[in-house]
Design a protein around this motif. Structure first.
Motif, mmCIF file in Angstrom:
data_model
loop_
_atom_site.group_PDB
_atom_site.id
_atom_site.type_symbol
_atom_site.label_atom_id
_atom_site.label_comp_id
_atom_site.label_asym_id
_atom_site.label_seq_id
_atom_site.Cartn_x
_atom_site.Cartn_y
_atom_site.Cartn_z
ATOM 1 N N SER A 88 3.903 14.297 -9.075
ATOM 2 C CA SER A 88 4.762 14.955 -9.095
ATOM 3 C C SER A 88 5.370 15.596 -10.606
ATOM 4 C CB SER A 88 5.909 14.493 -8.278
ATOM 5 O OG SER A 88 5.821 14.843 -6.874
ATOM 6 N N GLU A 89 5.528 14.395 -11.503
ATOM 7 C CA GLU A 89 5.607 14.779 -12.668
ATOM 8 C C GLU A 89 4.901 15.423 -13.425
ATOM 9 O OE1 GLU A 89 6.848 10.292 -13.360
ATOM 10 O OE2 GLU A 89 8.802 11.538 -14.338
ATOM 11 N N ALA A 90 3.548 14.961 -13.360
ATOM 12 C CA ALA A 90 2.633 15.824 -14.075
ATOM 13 C C ALA A 90 2.438 17.488 -13.335
ATOM 14 C CB ALA A 90 1.133 15.024 -13.925
ATOM 15 N N MET A 91 2.552 17.462 -12.567
ATOM 16 C CA MET A 91 2.468 18.905 -11.900
ATOM 17 C C MET A 91 3.657 19.740 -11.538
ATOM 18 S SD MET A 91 -0.748 18.653 -9.366
ATOM 19 C CE MET A 91 -0.785 20.553 -9.383
ATOM 20 N N ASP A 92 4.830 18.871 -11.883
ATOM 21 C CA ASP A 92 6.267 19.442 -11.622
ATOM 22 C C ASP A 92 6.419 20.332 -10.292
ATOM 23 O OD1 ASP A 92 8.858 20.075 -12.338
ATOM 24 O OD2 ASP A 92 8.490 22.272 -12.842
ATOM 25 N N VAL A 93 5.684 19.390 -9.214
ATOM 26 C CA VAL A 93 5.875 19.620 -7.938
ATOM 27 C C VAL A 93 6.285 18.480 -7.172
ATOM 28 C CG1 VAL A 93 4.515 20.083 -5.684
ATOM 29 C CG2 VAL A 93 3.719 21.176 -7.847
ATOM 30 N N TYR A 94 7.879 18.708 -6.554
ATOM 31 C CA TYR A 94 8.566 17.807 -5.965
ATOM 32 C C TYR A 94 8.485 17.921 -4.539
ATOM 33 C CZ TYR A 94 9.580 16.289 -10.464
ATOM 34 O OH TYR A 94 9.265 16.068 -11.937
ATOM 35 N N PRO A 95 7.601 17.349 -3.466
ATOM 36 C CA PRO A 95 7.690 17.345 -1.940
ATOM 37 C C PRO A 95 8.739 16.562 -1.515
ATOM 38 C CG PRO A 95 6.010 15.781 -2.687
ATOM 39 C CD PRO A 95 6.494 16.280 -3.972
ATOM 40 N N ASN A 96 9.066 16.506 -0.400
ATOM 41 C CA ASN A 96 10.026 15.821 0.365
ATOM 42 C C ASN A 96 9.091 14.458 0.734
ATOM 43 O OD1 ASN A 96 11.011 14.722 3.128
ATOM 44 N ND2 ASN A 96 12.745 14.754 1.795
ATOM 45 N N LEU A 97 9.439 13.471 0.352
ATOM 46 C CA LEU A 97 8.688 11.984 0.922
ATOM 47 C C LEU A 97 9.648 11.378 1.783
ATOM 48 C CD1 LEU A 97 6.460 11.357 -2.129
ATOM 49 C CD2 LEU A 97 5.687 11.150 0.383
ATOM 50 N N SER A 98 9.432 11.048 2.892
ATOM 51 C CA SER A 98 10.221 10.139 3.832
ATOM 52 C C SER A 98 9.376 9.068 4.105
ATOM 53 C CB SER A 98 10.563 10.945 5.120
ATOM 54 O OG SER A 98 11.161 10.181 5.946
ATOM 55 N N PHE A 99 9.788 7.757 3.777
ATOM 56 C CA PHE A 99 8.785 6.656 4.007
ATOM 57 C C PHE A 99 9.556 5.552 4.514
ATOM 58 C CE2 PHE A 99 10.062 3.815 0.413
ATOM 59 C CZ PHE A 99 10.614 4.732 -0.312
ATOM 60 N N GLY A 100 8.982 4.558 5.191
ATOM 61 C CA GLY A 100 9.560 3.337 5.489
ATOM 62 C C GLY A 100 8.288 2.204 5.076
ATOM 63 N N ARG A 101 8.283 1.010 5.770
ATOM 64 C CA ARG A 101 7.622 0.026 5.398
ATOM 65 C C ARG A 101 6.071 0.480 5.186
ATOM 66 N NH1 ARG A 101 5.251 -4.602 6.751
ATOM 67 N NH2 ARG A 101 5.297 -4.240 9.018
ATOM 68 N N ALA A 107 0.874 -1.120 0.014
ATOM 69 C CA ALA A 107 -0.230 0.029 -0.131
ATOM 70 C C ALA A 107 0.952 1.379 0.048
ATOM 71 C CB ALA A 107 -0.972 -0.102 1.257
ATOM 72 N N THR A 108 1.814 1.261 0.915
ATOM 73 C CA THR A 108 2.906 2.322 0.707
ATOM 74 C C THR A 108 3.408 2.396 -0.788
ATOM 75 O OG1 THR A 108 3.642 1.783 2.965
ATOM 76 C CG2 THR A 108 4.801 3.484 1.836
ATOM 77 N N ARG A 109 3.855 1.413 -1.190
ATOM 78 C CA ARG A 109 4.562 1.456 -2.685
ATOM 79 C C ARG A 109 3.268 2.178 -3.701
ATOM 80 N NH1 ARG A 109 5.277 -0.843 -6.815
ATOM 81 N NH2 ARG A 109 3.739 -2.632 -6.472
ATOM 82 N N VAL A 110 2.281 1.658 -3.730
ATOM 83 C CA VAL A 110 1.228 2.075 -4.445
ATOM 84 C C VAL A 110 0.993 3.790 -4.160
ATOM 85 C CG1 VAL A 110 -1.129 2.196 -5.055
ATOM 86 C CG2 VAL A 110 0.140 0.012 -4.798
ATOM 87 N N PHE A 111 0.776 4.048 -3.326
ATOM 88 C CA PHE A 111 0.985 5.590 -2.898
ATOM 89 C C PHE A 111 2.198 6.273 -3.382
ATOM 90 C CE2 PHE A 111 -0.005 9.400 -1.166
ATOM 91 C CZ PHE A 111 1.192 10.046 -0.610
ATOM 92 N N LEU A 112 3.289 5.993 -3.027
ATOM 93 C CA LEU A 112 4.455 6.488 -3.460
ATOM 94 C C LEU A 112 4.382 6.591 -5.273
ATOM 95 C CD1 LEU A 112 7.017 4.638 -1.336
ATOM 96 C CD2 LEU A 112 6.227 7.317 -1.254
ATOM 97 N N GLU A 113 3.874 5.611 -5.782
ATOM 98 C CA GLU A 113 3.877 5.594 -7.177
ATOM 99 C C GLU A 113 2.856 6.744 -7.837
ATOM 100 O OE1 GLU A 113 3.326 1.838 -9.458
ATOM 101 O OE2 GLU A 113 5.138 1.282 -8.469
ATOM 102 N N GLN A 114 1.954 6.676 -7.046
ATOM 103 C CA GLN A 114 1.090 7.535 -7.555
ATOM 104 C C GLN A 114 1.471 8.981 -7.091
ATOM 105 O OE1 GLN A 114 -2.357 6.075 -5.199
ATOM 106 N NE2 GLN A 114 -3.445 5.113 -6.642
#
Lengths: 71, 71
Positions: free
Chosen positions: B26-39, B14-21
């Motif tokens: 990000s690529e579509a809107m050219d907005v790149y947040p910081n994402l800090s994730f674990g399992r 579920a984490t991986r699916v969210f990160l992919e979306q």
């Protein structure tokens, strides 16, 4: 004790490819570092085992495999 | 000023699916947040525009689209 590594990438595509490879390695080895990333960087943190306070052998192998990914 | 959001997930998939979306957004809107994730978590941080000190309209729209992703 923990292992930290800061990685810089030329563009988001390169960052995304690395994150995908690291994700596959995590699933394969059941080692889930913290990954903090933006467009062209990723900070990887592997935490020591809570009980022993040491990096597990698995975590050390994971860190070595990440280094190999980076070539 | 910045926008922070902590997200919890039932498993790594579920984490991986969210990160992919989020990556596609990000690529579509050219907005790149910081994402800090674990399992099973992801912390999302969107920083204000350095000059204005405000969140850009684009960043606010990105944050709204992330909320919609989460449903």
């Amino acid at each position: 004790m923990r292992l930290e590594r800061r990685l810089e990438f030329p563009d988001y595509e390169a960052t995304r490819v690395f994150l995908e490879q690291a994700g596959e390695l995590s699933e394969a080895m059941d080692v889930y570092p913290n990954l903090s990333f933006g467009r062209t960087y990723a900070n990887l943190t592997i935490f020591a085992d809570e009980d022993s306070g040491e990096l597990t052998a698995q975590a050390q192998t994971f860190a070595e495999r990440i280094e190999q990914l980076l070539g």
